[in-house]
Enzyme design. Structure first.
Site, short mmCIF file in Angstrom:
data_model
loop_
_atom_site.label_atom_id
_atom_site.label_comp_id
_atom_site.label_asym_id
_atom_site.label_seq_id
_atom_site.Cartn_x
_atom_site.Cartn_y
_atom_site.Cartn_z
N GLU A 53 -3.83 3.56 2.19
CA GLU A 53 -4.03 3.76 3.55
C GLU A 53 -4.42 5.26 3.90
OE1 GLU A 53 -0.64 3.12 6.27
OE2 GLU A 53 -2.13 2.59 7.74
N HIS A 56 -3.12 0.33 14.39
CA HIS A 56 -1.84 -0.63 14.60
C HIS A 56 -1.19 -0.76 15.76
CE1 HIS A 56 -1.87 -0.89 10.06
NE2 HIS A 56 -1.83 0.16 9.89
N TYR A 80 -7.97 1.13 5.84
CA TYR A 80 -7.29 0.48 4.12
C TYR A 80 -8.50 0.40 3.33
CZ TYR A 80 -2.58 -0.56 6.36
OH TYR A 80 -1.48 -0.74 7.07
N HIS A 126 0.76 -1.11 0.01
CA HIS A 126 -0.06 0.10 0.15
C HIS A 126 0.95 1.11 0.10
CE1 HIS A 126 0.54 -0.33 4.49
NE2 HIS A 126 0.73 0.89 4.42
#
Lengths: 306, 306, 306, 306
Positions: free
Chosen positions: D264, D245, D254, D213
């Site tokens: 993202e 995260h 995402y 990404h």
């Protein structure tokens, strides 16, 4: 089962000095939607999450201030029952025919002991909110400026506070959510006809019938920041904020429309139920009650009314 | 004036497999306060911003689930009036004497067509919230975990959805804020007795009397993140979230207590008034209705009930 | 490849009138952690997300203010290279032996043209942050008060602003992220040795060596609100806020420690890179530059320094 | 003083299947600004808070993926010094003349042991950000969609992870902020050339040169919610989120562009300095490392790359 008679603050009629400037302020900056105007030159506005045709009426005049504030009631039966109540209480009462305000049914107007004009009405045309009623999106994207969700309440300054509280509690069925006391002397009253911390508020004042502010609901403290940022970008006259109120816990910012009428946008605020105790603020905590962070009142807030 | 009879969801009685684990969960993680226990071994809890003595009752049992959900009504007169209503509607009705639950007055228990037990009561002892009623602070500092503000609503799965909606609307005075329709067939109903988007919700299900979740109110999306972070730190069983519902617009996260009962904490949600139109979701939008971001249902959410 | 010599503001030494009160302030309210004290009575503190042993040193004295501010450099070679640079620039330079401050290696102290004392050092003992270095949690739960993440920068008031900017840019390798100009006359300088909007800032002032504030980082605007709420609950002396700066875009609140030293906690702020243009504020926009919402300076902010 | 050679991720060149759809996606939804196109049909975009002429280059092709990622270095001297470094390290190196990409100076292209193409360049034309450099507003009002602030980093999947980490650390001067270890075996590496938690990240993978990404920066968790809401409103393909995260602490969501390239948007994230210890995640905590709330990886995230 029984149901509540008074549903909510339904509209506020505000006097402005220059209609074009006012419309620009209330649409581009506050984020209301212009829904109509009438042959008296009045302009009708609503917030994006309101269903009824209007919640703000602007009227051009020589002096700013509030003409009247209206409450929607559940039905015509309730309207006439409450009309009788306010008449028996001693208010001067007047019926205003359907259509005097576009899209609005018959209104019962009365004066309060604080010297303000209030109205009750049972019917207003359905306009619809901006998300609709079938599979609606959960947010709006294209609303302007502060994107106020709804007209929420007014704070009014006036003379006979005690009798007005009596009127709103005993006749109209509001609850006294919070109060400010100087000893036993009532200085301020925050009254609810819903689960909100206030739908109408009064502060005792030497002059009758003064307008402190009309308040509009935002959802978050981030929204209050964005309102503050917009106030700065567009060089609107700020009063105070972003800050929090002790009273109601609301997160808030105050500013003025081009005519000098004070506006508030706020987020949060405690939840109220009719069995909740009245919260009392004592005058030695008045600064904190009003502006929780600064803990002191600014003279503006106390004295500038329209 | 007339007033509303049913004030709010007042308590939910939840069965748990291990009381110690359950109390740890509901106090340390959800942030409720233990206020009492009784000689049957039941534990009483309340959230920090509630005034009444309890809003959650835990009972140790062999299987998880909900024993009953109780609504506070405005006074004894309303209690008996509503008792007569639910009896006439055809519910099995039982009076439970004052004190059967500590601090709670007489309760009227009845069953719903979805197979659940509900209660009405007019009196519960005053415990007070964590900020008090005189010059209160505007926030709390020392509440544990997610620091849920209040018990908010339940979602229940059961059989005769249409008749239950009839019961809550026509007898108890709730409004149908949002509904899910498969053609004309009612799949889900979100009912309000306040200005909240829901105080009780039902989803049609093959089995009667199932418990989907009890929900607790947070103030902000930041609070939902913190709840999510705590769920992870303490390795609680997560269901889904953080996300948003299409229905009610609420920002939410779901997780399970150690007995497998689902909990929700959420923030936001639209405002409801009795004159608002019912919002309709069609089954082709069901995923988005429930989980606005993923736009698809997880099997867990549909099938795991207690 | 080449690397940057100056890593970050590593510590600030603050004079306080009463050590017990000061420690209570910086731990219970600001949320720092006391990590040591020495036989001179100095107290060492760090924020929860800092790894080094301390970032704030408190010293009891007869007058408040800043003793010195220290920057950590990448290694001993850089330390001596920069020492030579500041000596050649004309500063009075002094080496302070390892251990004069507990846990800190040799320091190179020098004076600036604004009349302040600065230090460089290459080594400080590792204490560790509160989340650790193996499978860390993503947040902290038990940090007190405002839970400041790190010491971030200082704003200093002093005399020869131009030469100090020269010193920090040309000798120490900082970049001039933002500046305030009165015509061509430099009034304020915001300098960065990182990707932050500022690591040190100066305002021109009649007196040399004055301390305006030490600033500590929070993550969100919600955190700034919580800081404001705590300031009120604990009746700390507030200066201004919550608000936003035009300069750096930071969201901020200012308050005073019990000795009268100003503290800031803030969130956000723009990102800076060495190839970014310097942002210029002109004096006619000074109010907005400093307090973006009020758009006017308060005398306090301009004149109260320690 | 010494300065850092590599400033930041400066651009990413992405292959898309349909240019019109792609431009709509990256402008209307992600909120980038189209700044140019060239005679090869490539489209140049930048985020609102970036100064350089572009940070994303789209190229229509038969398969999605990343052509190359470019880093801006401080000056030409650094460019050639680093060129020599990567050549000596064993990379295949190529110079691409000024102007091959509009507005961009000479580029040094090299391949990495993970099978990706990277570039270094010292010059790109100045376009300016949306707030300007004189008395700028502190926010932007009219940026579309998610209103991403800047291109932030890429996550790449590839083969020889150890040698690529060596290349970025030893030759390009990045630091290893966080790593995932299976025993002693390196699974993932998060590398920083700034104070950000990562400027480039690699995950070990069977195939070389895969694109996981491109990530874009938002300021707040509220912004992540708005991104999620927009994803739903415009029916974009979501991968996962909103969530956090464990690695970097970032708050994230995402989704996919119409060609299947993952994007993202994220907010927050820890601060990194070159003297910070590397944070280590062990494979038994891999779920929590990647998706802090769910604590388990979805197959999509592990396997879907372009």
């Amino acid at each position: 089962m029984s149901q509540k008679d008074v549903l909510r603050p339904g509209h506020v009629a505000i006097r402005v000095l220059d209609m074009d400037e006012a419309v620009k302020h209330y649409t581009d900056y506050l984020g209301l939607i212009k829904t109509d105007h009438d042959d008296q030159g009045r302009v009708y506005l609503k917030a994006w999450d309101e269903y009824d045709w209007f919640s703000v009426v602007l009227r051009e005049a020589d002096a700013p201030g509030m003409d009247y504030m209206g409450f929607k009631v559940r039905d015509t039966e309730a309207l006439y029952r409450l009309e009788q109540g306010v008449r028996e209480f001693g208010c001067t009462v007047e019926r205003i025919g359907s259509g005097e305000l576009n899209h609005c049914g018959e209104r019962v107007r009365f004066d309060s002991p604080t010297g303000h004009h209030f109205e009750l009405y049972a019917q207003k045309d359905f306009y619809g909110n901006e998300t609709g009623t079938t599979n609606p999106e959960a947010f709006v994207e294209d609303v302007k400026g502060m994107a106020a969700h709804r007209f929420d309440h007014c704070l009014l300054y006036g003379t006979d506070l005690d009798r007005s509280v009596e009127l709103f509690r005993d006749v109209l069925g509001f609850g006294l959510a919070e109060q400010v006391l100087d000893g036993d002397f009532l200085i301020g009253a925050f009254l609810s006809c819903s689960n909100k911390a206030h739908d109408i508020a009064f502060i005792r004042h030497d002059e009758p019938g003064k307008f402190h502010h009309a308040s509009f609901f935002l959802e978050t403290w981030e929204d209050v920041l964005r309102a503050a940022d917009l106030i700065s970008k567009y060089d609107l006259s700020i009063d105070i904020g972003p800050t929090r109120h002790g009273i109601t816990r609301g997160k808030t910012i105050y500013f003025f429309d081009p005519s000098g009428n004070r506006n508030e946008v706020f987020a949060g605020g405690s939840t109220w139920y009719p069995d909740h105790p009245t919260i009392t603020w004592t005058t030695d905590n008045l600064g904190k009650a009003i502006f929780y962070h600064d803990r002191e009142l600014n003279q503006n807030f106390l004295e500038v009314v329209t």
